[in-house]
Design an enzyme around this catalytic site. Structure first.
Site, mmCIF file in Angstrom:
data_model
loop_
_atom_site.group_PDB
_atom_site.id
_atom_site.type_symbol
_atom_site.label_atom_id
_atom_site.label_comp_id
_atom_site.label_asym_id
_atom_site.label_seq_id
_atom_site.Cartn_x
_atom_site.Cartn_y
_atom_site.Cartn_z
ATOM 1 N N GLU A 106 37.854 39.826 36.501
ATOM 2 C CA GLU A 106 38.645 38.597 36.330
ATOM 3 C C GLU A 106 38.163 37.876 35.079
ATOM 4 O O GLU A 106 36.981 37.980 34.724
ATOM 5 C CB GLU A 106 38.417 37.645 37.518
ATOM 6 C CG GLU A 106 38.926 38.156 38.844
ATOM 7 C CD GLU A 106 38.677 37.159 39.988
ATOM 8 O OE1 GLU A 106 39.112 37.437 41.107
ATOM 9 O OE2 GLU A 106 38.036 36.114 39.749
ATOM 10 N N LYS A 132 36.478 35.117 33.076
ATOM 11 C CA LYS A 132 35.536 34.040 33.393
ATOM 12 C C LYS A 132 35.894 32.872 32.485
ATOM 13 O O LYS A 132 35.559 32.854 31.299
ATOM 14 C CB LYS A 132 34.086 34.472 33.161
ATOM 15 C CG LYS A 132 33.086 33.395 33.586
ATOM 16 C CD LYS A 132 31.652 33.883 33.435
ATOM 17 C CE LYS A 132 30.648 33.016 34.144
ATOM 18 N NZ LYS A 132 30.697 31.596 33.856
ATOM 19 N N PHE A 158 40.885 31.411 41.963
ATOM 20 C CA PHE A 158 40.258 32.724 42.115
ATOM 21 C C PHE A 158 39.824 33.035 43.537
ATOM 22 O O PHE A 158 39.387 34.140 43.825
ATOM 23 C CB PHE A 158 39.095 32.929 41.135
ATOM 24 C CG PHE A 158 37.979 31.918 41.233
ATOM 25 C CD1 PHE A 158 37.008 32.043 42.213
ATOM 26 C CD2 PHE A 158 37.905 30.872 40.341
ATOM 27 C CE1 PHE A 158 35.971 31.125 42.302
ATOM 28 C CE2 PHE A 158 36.875 29.947 40.419
ATOM 29 C CZ PHE A 158 35.896 30.071 41.404
ATOM 30 N N GLU A 198 39.107 27.377 38.761
ATOM 31 C CA GLU A 198 38.444 26.843 37.571
ATOM 32 C C GLU A 198 39.506 26.009 36.864
ATOM 33 O O GLU A 198 40.586 26.506 36.546
ATOM 34 C CB GLU A 198 37.966 28.016 36.694
ATOM 35 C CG GLU A 198 37.096 27.615 35.547
ATOM 36 C CD GLU A 198 35.601 27.506 35.881
ATOM 37 O OE1 GLU A 198 35.213 27.615 37.067
ATOM 38 O OE2 GLU A 198 34.820 27.290 34.942
ATOM 39 N N ARG A 235 31.429 21.574 41.514
ATOM 40 C CA ARG A 235 30.462 22.627 41.843
ATOM 41 C C ARG A 235 29.279 22.042 42.596
ATOM 42 O O ARG A 235 28.661 22.696 43.414
ATOM 43 C CB ARG A 235 29.994 23.263 40.533
ATOM 44 C CG ARG A 235 29.046 24.415 40.675
ATOM 45 C CD ARG A 235 28.549 24.794 39.289
ATOM 46 N NE ARG A 235 27.817 26.047 39.291
ATOM 47 C CZ ARG A 235 26.584 26.184 39.746
ATOM 48 N NH1 ARG A 235 25.949 25.160 40.263
ATOM 49 N NH2 ARG A 235 25.984 27.354 39.671
ATOM 50 N N LYS A 287 28.452 38.322 36.553
ATOM 51 C CA LYS A 287 29.084 37.720 35.381
ATOM 52 C C LYS A 287 28.663 38.507 34.158
ATOM 53 O O LYS A 287 27.492 38.854 34.001
ATOM 54 C CB LYS A 287 28.765 36.237 35.258
ATOM 55 C CG LYS A 287 27.323 35.874 35.367
ATOM 56 C CD LYS A 287 27.134 34.370 35.304
ATOM 57 C CE LYS A 287 25.692 34.023 35.585
ATOM 58 N NZ LYS A 287 25.399 32.616 35.580
ATOM 59 N N ARG A 308 34.366 24.268 37.848
ATOM 60 C CA ARG A 308 34.723 24.867 39.134
ATOM 61 C C ARG A 308 35.168 23.772 40.103
ATOM 62 O O ARG A 308 34.519 22.736 40.204
ATOM 63 C CB ARG A 308 33.511 25.580 39.698
ATOM 64 C CG ARG A 308 33.792 26.328 40.975
ATOM 65 C CD ARG A 308 32.581 27.142 41.359
ATOM 66 N NE ARG A 308 32.854 28.039 42.452
ATOM 67 C CZ ARG A 308 32.115 29.111 42.712
ATOM 68 N NH1 ARG A 308 31.081 29.412 41.962
ATOM 69 N NH2 ARG A 308 32.407 29.892 43.722
ATOM 70 N N ARG A 334 23.704 33.439 45.808
ATOM 71 C CA ARG A 334 23.914 34.098 44.522
ATOM 72 C C ARG A 334 23.819 35.585 44.818
ATOM 73 O O ARG A 334 22.733 36.118 45.018
ATOM 74 C CB ARG A 334 22.857 33.649 43.515
ATOM 75 C CG ARG A 334 23.195 34.027 42.090
ATOM 76 C CD ARG A 334 22.185 33.494 41.105
ATOM 77 N NE ARG A 334 22.302 32.080 40.798
ATOM 78 C CZ ARG A 334 23.201 31.547 39.974
ATOM 79 N NH1 ARG A 334 24.080 32.316 39.358
ATOM 80 N NH2 ARG A 334 23.234 30.259 39.746
HETATM 81 P P1 ATP Z 1 27.358 29.800 34.207
HETATM 82 O O1 ATP Z 1 26.094 29.072 33.945
HETATM 83 O O2 ATP Z 1 27.386 31.178 33.681
HETATM 84 O O3 ATP Z 1 28.594 29.021 33.907
HETATM 85 P P2 ATP Z 1 26.983 29.115 36.871
HETATM 86 O O4 ATP Z 1 25.517 29.190 37.015
HETATM 87 O O5 ATP Z 1 27.634 27.798 36.754
HETATM 88 O O6 ATP Z 1 27.428 30.064 35.705
HETATM 89 P P3 ATP Z 1 27.638 31.387 38.270
HETATM 90 O O7 ATP Z 1 27.900 31.674 39.670
HETATM 91 O O8 ATP Z 1 26.417 31.977 37.701
HETATM 92 O O9 ATP Z 1 27.612 29.833 38.105
HETATM 93 O O10 ATP Z 1 28.893 31.833 37.431
HETATM 94 C C1 ATP Z 1 30.139 31.622 38.004
HETATM 95 C C2 ATP Z 1 30.806 30.403 37.455
HETATM 96 O O11 ATP Z 1 31.790 30.782 36.545
HETATM 97 C C3 ATP Z 1 31.499 29.674 38.551
HETATM 98 O O12 ATP Z 1 30.715 28.644 39.071
HETATM 99 C C4 ATP Z 1 32.771 29.153 37.933
HETATM 100 O O13 ATP Z 1 32.595 27.820 37.505
HETATM 101 C C5 ATP Z 1 32.967 29.996 36.705
HETATM 102 N N1 ATP Z 1 34.131 30.891 36.754
HETATM 103 C C6 ATP Z 1 35.042 31.060 35.774
HETATM 104 N N2 ATP Z 1 35.946 31.975 36.102
HETATM 105 C C7 ATP Z 1 35.631 32.447 37.330
HETATM 106 C C8 ATP Z 1 36.177 33.421 38.187
HETATM 107 N N3 ATP Z 1 37.233 34.146 37.839
HETATM 108 N N4 ATP Z 1 35.564 33.610 39.385
HETATM 109 C C9 ATP Z 1 34.485 32.916 39.754
HETATM 110 N N5 ATP Z 1 33.924 31.977 38.963
HETATM 111 C C10 ATP Z 1 34.474 31.746 37.765
#
Ligand code: ATP
Length: 587
Positions: free
Chosen positions: A250, A252, A341, A301, A272, A424, A257, A418
Site C-alpha cells: 500500500e 505509505k 486503510f 491517513e 495517533r 514499512k 493517522r 508493533r
Molecule cells: P513513521 O515514523 O515511519 O511515520 P510511525 O512510527 O508513526 O511511522 P509506524 O507504524 O512505524 O508509525 O508506521 C506506520 C505509519 O504510517 C502509520 O502510523 C500511519 O500514520 C502511516 N501510514 C501511511 N500510510 C499507511 C498505510 N497505508 N497503512 C498504515 N499506515 C500508514
C-alpha cells in the site's frame, strides 16, 4: 479519601530518581485508594481529569490562576506576581501564598480527593463566555480550604504542570502489583488498555470485579483502540521474504493517522496519540456521514492535497489545521482527503480478528459505497515479486508518498503492537545510512552567537521500553530554522525542570533539563559506538552505548507521537547491526 495522602505520595515521588521506587510509591497509594474513586486517582496521577480521548482540558489562563491565588489569599495581584517571579512555578507560588494566610482557622475540614477532583472536573467542563471568571472562582474556593502543600498540587493540576514522569506502563505495573500481587498480569491490563485506552476505567474494573472482567473488556465506540504499528524493512526482497512471498503493498502516505468512530450522525476523529481531534477536521467529520453503515471504526491517513492537480502535499501542510481558532478559513485554504486503510468495527461486530484480505474487502465496499470524493482508499496492490514492489514504490514516491507499507495477507489487526505483519519500506532505507529516527528532547545547552537566548544544542534520547527510560543517543544542533527554533523554545519552556528527569539516562552534562515530552525527527549519517551516550549501553560492546553521527533535525516536530512512541533502543540496535552488515558486505 484525604487529599493529603496523594500529596504525601507525590512529594515522595518527586524526590526520587529511581523508577522502582516510583512504582512502589504508586502501589502503596493504590492499595489505600477506595474502589469508587480509583479511576479518579489514576487520572490525577496522570495529571488529567479524564482520558485524553475525551478531549477535555482544564484550560485556565495563567493570568486567571494568578488572580485566583490573589483572591484566595486576600492580597493584590502584584504581590502574587512577585512571589511567582521568585519561585518560577505557580504551584510553588501557591504554597508560599498559602503560608502567608492565617492557617489555623481555615482547615477544620480535611480536603478530600473527591472535592479536589470534582472541582477540577467542573473547571474543565466550564466553557463559553464568562467561563474564565467561573473557573477562577472555583480555583480560589478550593485554595481557600487547602493547606500550603495541598495548594501546591492543586495549582499544578490546574496549570497542567504536574511532572511526576509516570508512563502508562508504570501505572499498569503498579495496578497489577497492587491488585493481583503479580506484575506479569500487566499483560492482561495492557490488552484491555489496547482496546479501550482508558486506564481509569480499567483500574475500576480491576479493583471492583477483578482480573477476569478486565479480560472480557470489549471494543466500545468512541473509546479509541490503540493503533497497530509497523516494523521496518530495508529492501523489497527482505520485505517479501518476511511475508512468505505474497503480500499487499500500500502507499505509505505522509499525513496524519486518524481513527474514525461513527455512530449514525455522530462522528469523532482521534489522532495517533488517541487525542480527540475532530475540531481540526470538521470537513472530514462531515464527509464521514456519507458512509452507509450505522456504526464504524475505521483507520485512515489524512493528507493535505492540491485540489487543482490532485497532488498530495507534505505532512507539514497539515500543521495549519492544528489550531483552536480560525479553523473555518484553514479548512478552505488547506483542503485534505482521507485515505482509508483499515476497518476495525462495523455495526456491533469486532473486525480486528479477521484477516487483512477480508478487512480490505469490507473497507473497499464501504468506501466505494460512500460516493464521496474526500473519502478514498489507500492505493493497494498484491505483490509476489520484489520487482513489483519496486515498481509500486516508484509510483508511490512519484505521487508524494514516503514509501510503501507491506502487509501480510493473513494477519489480524493487533491493537497496540508493533508487529512484523506490517512492514514499512521507505525510500531512504535503500542507502547505508540510518533511517529517520524519532527521538525525545531531554536536555539542552544554551546557544551562542546568533542563538544567544535560545538553545544551541538539544540532547535527544531513544526509548528503552523494557525499563521505561529515555537513554541519550545524540546532541543535535543543525537543521533548525529560526522559526522552528522559536517554536521549540516556546514549547520546551513548558517542560523545563531543574534537574535530570527520573526517566532520563545519560552521561552528558547539560545546561537545562526537560521532562521527556517532545519528539522530533532526526536523520543521521551513521550509528557509532559511544562511551558517553547511554542508549543500548553494553548491547554491542561493554561500556559503550550507541550514538548518532552527524544528526540533523528534519524539521518535523512529531506532535502526533507520545514520548513512548519514540524510536526504541532495540530498533537502534537492529539499525546498527544492519548498517554493519552493509559495511562488511553481509559477512
Ligand atoms: P513513521 O515514523 O515511519 O511515520 P510511525 O512510527 O508513526 O511511522 P509506524 O507504524 O512505524 O508509525 O508506521 C506506520 C505509519 O504510517 C502509520 O502510523 C500511519 O500514520 C502511516 N501510514 C501511511 N500510510 C499507511 C498505510 N497505508 N497503512 C498504515 N499506515 C500508514
Amino acid at each position: 479519601m484525604n487529599f493529603s495522602l496523594i500529596v504525601d505520595t507525590f512529594e515522595q515521588m518527586e524526590q526520587t530518581s529511581s523508577r522502582l521506587a516510583l512504582t512502589d510509591y504508586l502501589v502503596s497509594l493504590l492499595k489505600r485508594t477506595p474502589s469508587d474513586i480509583i479511576d479518579k486517582v489514576i487520572y490525577l496521577i496522570q495529571g488529567k481529569v479524564c482520558p485524553d480521548f475525551e478531549g477535555i482540558e482544564l484550560g485556565l489562563a495563567e493570568k486567571m490562576a494568578i488572580r485566583a491565588l490573589a483572591q484566595s489569599a486576600g492580597v493584590d495581584v502584584p504581590i502574587i506576581e512577585e512571589i511567582y517571579r521568585k519561585t518560577g512555578d505557580l504551584g510553588d507560588a501557591a504554597k508560599e501564598v498559602a503560608k502567608l494566610k492565617n492557617q489555623t482557622t481555615l482547615f477544620d475540614d480535611k480536603m478530600t480527593v473527591e472535592r479536589v477532583y470534582s472541582t477540577l472536573d467542573k473547571i474543565a467542563r466550564t466553557l463559553g463566555p464568562g467561563s474564565q471568571e467561573a473557573k477562577l472562582r472555583l480555583v480560589s474556593s478550593l485554595l481557600n480550604n487547602a493547606t500550603p502543600r495541598e495548594s501546591r498540587y492543586i495549582m499544578k493540576f490546574v496549570m497542567g504542570t504536574l511532572r511526576l514522569g509516570i508512563a502508562d506502563y508504570s501505572v499498569m505495573d503498579a495496578l497489577a502489583l497492587a491488585f493481583t500481587e503479580d506484575k506479569s498480569n500487566r499483560n492482561t491490563l495492557e490488552n484491555a488498555y489496547n482496546v479501550s485506552s482508558d486506564l481509569g476505567a480499567i483500574a475500576k474494573l480491576l479493583s471492583t470485579t477483578g482480573l477476569e472482567s478486565v479480560k472480557s473488556l470489549q471494543i466500545t465506540l468512541f473509546k479509541p483502540i490503540r493503533p497497530m504499528l509497523a516494523e521496518r524493512a530495508s529492501i523489497s526482497e527482505e520485505a517479501l521474504g518476511k511475508m512468505g512471498r505474497k503480500a499487499a503493498a500500500e502507499y505509505k502516505l505522509d499525513g496524519e493517522r486518524i481513527q474514525v468512530h461513527k455512530n449514525k450522525e455522530k462522528v469523532e476523529l482521534f489522532s495517533r496519540r488517541l487525542e480527540k481531534i475532530t475540531d481540526h477536521y470538521p470537513d472530514v467529520a462531515e464527509a464521514i456521514k456519507s458512509i452507509r453503515v450505522d456504526e464504524a471504526i475505521l483507520e485512515a491517513e489524512v493528507v493535505a492535497i492540491n485540489t487543482n492537480t490532485d497532488e498530495f502535499l507534505p505532512f507539514q501542510e497539515l500543521m495549519h489545521r492544528r489550531r483552536k481558532y480560525g479553523i473555518k478559513l484553514a479548512v478552505e485554504n488547506y483542503p485534505v482527503v482521507m485515505n482509508f486503510f483499515d476497518v476495525l468495527y462495523i455495526d456491533g461486530d469486532n473486525k480486528t480478528s479477521l484477516t487483512y484480505i477480508h478487512r480490505r474487502k469490507i473497507l473497499e465496499k464501504i468506501i466505494k459505497g460512500s460516493h464521496n470524493e474526500k473519502l478514498r482508499l489507500v492505493p493497494q496492490t498484491i505483490v509476489e515479486k520484489s520487482e513489483q514492489i519496486d515498481k509500486f514504490m516508484a509510483s508511490a514516491i512519484e505521487n508524494g508518498c514516503e514509501g510503501l507499507m507491506i502487509k501480510q495477507l493473513t494477519s489480524t489487526y493487533r491493537a497496540g503492537s508493533r508487529a512484523s505483519a506490517w512492514l514499512k519500506l521507505k525510500r531512504e532505507y535503500r542507502s547505508d545510512i540510518a533511517d529517520t529516527l524519532d527521538l525525545v528532547i531531554t536536555g539542552a545547552l544554551y546557544g551562542r552567537g546568533r542563538r544567544v537566548g535560545r538553545y544551541g544544542a538539544l540532547l535527544l534520547g531513544a526509548y528503552d521500553s523494557k525499563s521505561d527510560i529515555f537513554r541519550s543517543t545524540c546532541k543535535v544542533g543543525t537543521g533548525f530554522t529560526d522559526q522552528l527554533l522559536e517554536e521549540l523554545y516556546n514549547n520546551l519552556e513548558n517542560h523545563l525542570i531543574t534537574h535530570r528527569h527520573a526517566r532520563v539516562d545519560t552521561g552528558m552534562e547539560m545546561d537545562v533539563w526537560f521532562e521527556p515530552k517532545i519528539v522530533i525527527e532526526i536523520i543521521a549519517s551513521e550509528i557509532t559506538l559511544s562511551p558517553s551516550h547511554t542508549a543500548a549501553m553494553n548491547s554491542i560492546r561493554l561500556g559503550y552505548g550507541l550514538a548518532l553521527r552527524f544528526p540533523k533535525f528534519t524539521g518535523k516536530i512529531r506532535y502526533d507521537k507520545k514520548p513512548e512512541d519514540a524510536t526504541d533502543i532495540e530498533e537502534l540496535v537492529s539499525l546498527y547491526k544492519k548498517q554493519m552488515r552493509t559495511i562488511t558486505g553481509g559477512r
